[in-house]
Enzyme design. Sequence first.
Site, mmCIF file in Angstrom:
data_model
loop_
_atom_site.group_PDB
_atom_site.id
_atom_site.type_symbol
_atom_site.label_atom_id
_atom_site.label_comp_id
_atom_site.label_asym_id
_atom_site.label_seq_id
_atom_site.Cartn_x
_atom_site.Cartn_y
_atom_site.Cartn_z
ATOM 1 N N ALA A 120 108.665 71.879 47.680
ATOM 2 C CA ALA A 120 109.834 71.226 48.266
ATOM 3 C C ALA A 120 110.757 72.187 49.003
ATOM 4 O O ALA A 120 111.818 71.779 49.473
ATOM 5 C CB ALA A 120 110.593 70.475 47.170
ATOM 6 N N LEU A 172 112.723 74.550 48.013
ATOM 7 C CA LEU A 172 114.059 74.480 47.415
ATOM 8 C C LEU A 172 114.735 75.833 47.251
ATOM 9 O O LEU A 172 115.919 75.898 46.960
ATOM 10 C CB LEU A 172 113.964 73.813 46.035
ATOM 11 C CG LEU A 172 113.400 72.381 46.058
ATOM 12 C CD1 LEU A 172 113.242 71.857 44.641
ATOM 13 C CD2 LEU A 172 114.320 71.459 46.862
ATOM 14 N N ALA A 181 108.058 82.396 50.292
ATOM 15 C CA ALA A 181 106.896 81.513 50.100
ATOM 16 C C ALA A 181 107.341 80.072 49.903
ATOM 17 O O ALA A 181 106.775 79.144 50.496
ATOM 18 C CB ALA A 181 106.079 81.984 48.907
ATOM 19 N N ARG A 198 116.914 74.420 39.540
ATOM 20 C CA ARG A 198 116.645 75.224 38.350
ATOM 21 C C ARG A 198 117.827 75.204 37.372
ATOM 22 O O ARG A 198 117.706 75.708 36.247
ATOM 23 C CB ARG A 198 116.299 76.672 38.752
ATOM 24 C CG ARG A 198 115.158 76.749 39.787
ATOM 25 C CD ARG A 198 114.349 78.011 39.673
ATOM 26 N NE ARG A 198 113.665 78.066 38.392
ATOM 27 C CZ ARG A 198 112.882 79.067 37.987
ATOM 28 N NH1 ARG A 198 112.692 80.094 38.788
ATOM 29 N NH2 ARG A 198 112.298 79.053 36.807
ATOM 30 N N GLU A 216 119.264 85.072 35.887
ATOM 31 C CA GLU A 216 117.894 84.639 36.186
ATOM 32 C C GLU A 216 116.904 85.108 35.132
ATOM 33 O O GLU A 216 115.691 85.112 35.343
ATOM 34 C CB GLU A 216 117.498 85.117 37.583
ATOM 35 C CG GLU A 216 118.407 84.580 38.688
ATOM 36 C CD GLU A 216 118.046 83.177 39.179
ATOM 37 O OE1 GLU A 216 116.862 82.869 39.307
ATOM 38 O OE2 GLU A 216 118.987 82.377 39.441
ATOM 39 N N ARG A 251 120.973 86.464 43.217
ATOM 40 C CA ARG A 251 121.083 85.451 42.161
ATOM 41 C C ARG A 251 121.660 86.000 40.851
ATOM 42 O O ARG A 251 122.158 85.244 40.038
ATOM 43 C CB ARG A 251 119.704 84.857 41.870
ATOM 44 C CG ARG A 251 119.048 84.172 43.067
ATOM 45 C CD ARG A 251 117.921 83.298 42.555
ATOM 46 N NE ARG A 251 116.928 82.985 43.561
ATOM 47 C CZ ARG A 251 115.850 82.265 43.305
ATOM 48 N NH1 ARG A 251 115.623 81.812 42.082
ATOM 49 N NH2 ARG A 251 114.969 82.001 44.251
ATOM 50 N N HIS A 292 114.146 88.377 43.205
ATOM 51 C CA HIS A 292 114.277 88.861 41.820
ATOM 52 C C HIS A 292 113.746 90.288 41.789
ATOM 53 O O HIS A 292 112.836 90.634 42.558
ATOM 54 C CB HIS A 292 113.412 88.031 40.851
ATOM 55 C CG HIS A 292 113.911 86.656 40.575
ATOM 56 N ND1 HIS A 292 113.069 85.561 40.443
ATOM 57 C CD2 HIS A 292 115.161 86.174 40.372
ATOM 58 C CE1 HIS A 292 113.774 84.478 40.175
ATOM 59 N NE2 HIS A 292 115.044 84.816 40.135
ATOM 60 N N ASP A 324 111.714 91.453 39.760
ATOM 61 C CA ASP A 324 110.288 91.505 39.410
ATOM 62 C C ASP A 324 109.374 91.256 40.607
ATOM 63 O O ASP A 324 108.160 91.196 40.470
ATOM 64 C CB ASP A 324 109.945 90.590 38.214
ATOM 65 C CG ASP A 324 110.008 89.102 38.519
ATOM 66 O OD1 ASP A 324 110.343 88.722 39.662
ATOM 67 O OD2 ASP A 324 109.723 88.303 37.599
ATOM 68 N N CYS A 371 105.905 86.232 37.163
ATOM 69 C CA CYS A 371 106.844 85.100 37.105
ATOM 70 C C CYS A 371 106.405 84.086 36.071
ATOM 71 O O CYS A 371 107.216 83.388 35.477
ATOM 72 C CB CYS A 371 106.908 84.376 38.450
ATOM 73 S SG CYS A 371 107.657 85.324 39.766
HETATM 74 N N1 SUO Z 1 110.017 83.878 39.424
HETATM 75 C C1 SUO Z 1 109.486 83.065 40.466
HETATM 76 C C2 SUO Z 1 110.382 81.928 40.742
HETATM 77 C C3 SUO Z 1 109.947 81.076 41.881
HETATM 78 C C4 SUO Z 1 110.863 79.907 42.091
HETATM 79 N N2 SUO Z 1 110.357 79.032 43.152
HETATM 80 C C5 SUO Z 1 110.820 77.789 43.293
HETATM 81 O O1 SUO Z 1 111.647 77.315 42.569
HETATM 82 C C6 SUO Z 1 110.256 76.976 44.456
HETATM 83 C C7 SUO Z 1 110.372 75.498 44.255
HETATM 84 C C8 SUO Z 1 110.086 74.724 45.520
HETATM 85 O O2 SUO Z 1 110.430 75.185 46.589
HETATM 86 O O3 SUO Z 1 109.496 73.615 45.407
HETATM 87 C C9 SUO Z 1 112.264 80.389 42.428
HETATM 88 O O4 SUO Z 1 112.525 80.670 43.596
HETATM 89 O O5 SUO Z 1 113.095 80.523 41.506
#
Ligand code: SUO
Length: 447
Positions: free
Chosen positions: A20, A22, A28, A139, A175, A215, A251, A253, A372
């Site tokens: 999505a 988000l 990515a 999240r 986080e 974050r 992050h 990591d 992750c």
């Molecule tokens: N530690 C890896 C976390 C990846 C996570 N991706 C997401 O939430 C993507 C969800 C989306 O775009 O559908 C983030 O960015 O926190």
Amino acid sequence: MKSAREFNFDGLVGPSHNYAGLSFGNVASFNNVRSVSNPRQAALQGLAKMRALASRGFAQAVLPPQARPDLRLLRRIGFSGTDADVLARAWRDAPVILACAWSASPMWTANAATVSPSADTFDRRVHFTPANLNNKLHRSQEHVQAGRSLRALFADQQHFVVHDALPATPAFGDEGAANHTRLALAHGAAGVEFFVYGRVEFDPSAPAPKKYPARQTLEASQAVARLHALDPARTVFAQQNPDIIDQGVFHNDVIAVGNGNVLFYHEQAFADEAATLDTLRRALAVADVDLKPVRVAAGQVGVADAVASYLFNSQLLSKPDGRMALVVPHECRENPAVASYLAQLAASGGPIDELVEFDLRQSMRNGGGPACLRLRVVLTDEEAQAMHQGVIMNESLYARLVAWVERHYRDRIEPRDLADPQLALECAAALEELERILGLPGLYQLD
Ligand SMILES: NCCC[C@H](NC(=O)CCC(=O)O)C(=O)O
């Protein structure tokens, strides 16, 4: 020193896994927005990693997914009627928020909590602080179920403490373990806890990224260290390089990983590399650890290649012979600079002498690599006995979970499926059965 093992709690990918877009700042996630996902394959890829590592003797467990869609979130912001009405109305008026309510993002359990083993804490209990993840709407509710799940697994208060998440406000952006590394002589020895933050709320002069959000705040990292009652002499805070946050390193990591006495990191990871290593070395001296940095220069692997391949989002695992294995995603082999760096690393005679590779493409397309997907929990033998045993990965749990995935999961989800009330029913039925498989009745019962 008590004997202890590092358990990796991998997130079981939930049945609503979808793309999505988000996570602004996570390249990515942004690039794959609205593409078709395959939740069944995502869950099977994650399970294959858990099984392979468990069968090699690494302590492996599973953290359950969370209930989606989050209809409470949608009702709280004014969508009403039956569940089907709520989904239809949100799809019409606020499709991005609807996607937030469906996100399977709890799969990335490195963000579920920060964990301090009992060897590091003042009261000699294992401390957990669920991360508030308040930088992203999708999240920001995870900590509620993360806390419930952790309390269900680590119920014995003689050994475990599960704190509440920090206040959900930008000053305390947290986080979890993605910005936390532990270095120690052995898993059971008192170690150094290393917190990496992206910005400082109450110091406007501190550097901060310009394009993408930082974050994690220093204030949050300090609060977690305080809650866990860590020894200040063995606790280090360092700022992440703001320029690389702007290149997609959302992050720490994504650019560094530590284990034992090894810190595997990119030379541009920290705002001040020399000062960070210096402070770490001083703290490590208190714990009798001689730091072995494995430093990757920009000339060997650039930040863009590190982000695209997730080289540093690897698991660094101690093997019985004292050497370490690096668990990397397939994407590392496909990137020529990274592949040639890794071949040289494994042959270098250094602490890392083995590469283990997995196909985690479904998760990778949302910016989540091997690291992750797992939460590290160091447990003494007694603590390991005291935790809930139904989540420990073995051949029989693996087989039951694969059959469960094949029974309940779809093999494609595209954006308009998120308006489908049938998908919500399928997800609920899956989790109902999962409670039984894991022996965790009432896990998803909200008060
Ligand atoms: N530690 C890896 C976390 C990846 C996570 N991706 C997401 O939430 C993507 C969800 C989306 O775009 O559908 C983030 O960015 O926190």
